[in-house]
Structure formats: structure tokens, C-alpha cells
Scaffold this motif. Sequence first.
Motif: not given
Length: 90
Positions: A30-37
Motif C-alpha cells: 500500500r502507499g507509493s513507492d515513488a521517489a521523493l522529488i
Amino acid sequence: NNMSELLTGRFPGVEIRNGEIFVRGSKTLRGSDAALIVLDGVIAEPDILRSLSPIDVKSVNVIKDGSTSVYGSRGTNGVVLIETKKGGDQ
């Protein structure tokens, strides 16, 4: 033409899917695996990539190792540091 094209193939292990940057692949259910920008030192939303022109970008760095800890739990999936050109930068 766009930030996705600028980033594609430049950094090993970095994928761009649906406008989000993934540095370390999928890890959570669950949630996002996207990198922090981080844009010019300020945490930005992933949709900033759609409105940011590669012409305005001075540098892009991808951080995948332990140095992401300065961003806390938000940096767990990696951090993409984007610095834009400012007045006078060419």
C-alpha cells in the motif's frame, strides 16, 4: 521535450511510470513507492515533472543510498534532487 525523457536512461535503476519516478522498484503493498522529488531545496509533488521544462533544469541528481536519511521516512524510496536555472544562469 519533457522531464521523463531527460531522466530516462540517465540513471541506472531509475524507472518512470505514469509520471512518477521509481528508484528502487516496488516494495510496499500500500502507499507509493515513488521517489521523493526535491526541487530547488523544496519538497515537490510528482506532478511537478509535467510542468517543468528540461530547458529550465540546471542539474538532476538521484540519491539511493543512506544519505537519503536526511529526508526522513519520505526519502526511503530514493530522492531526486532537481536544481533549476536561476536568473543569470545560462
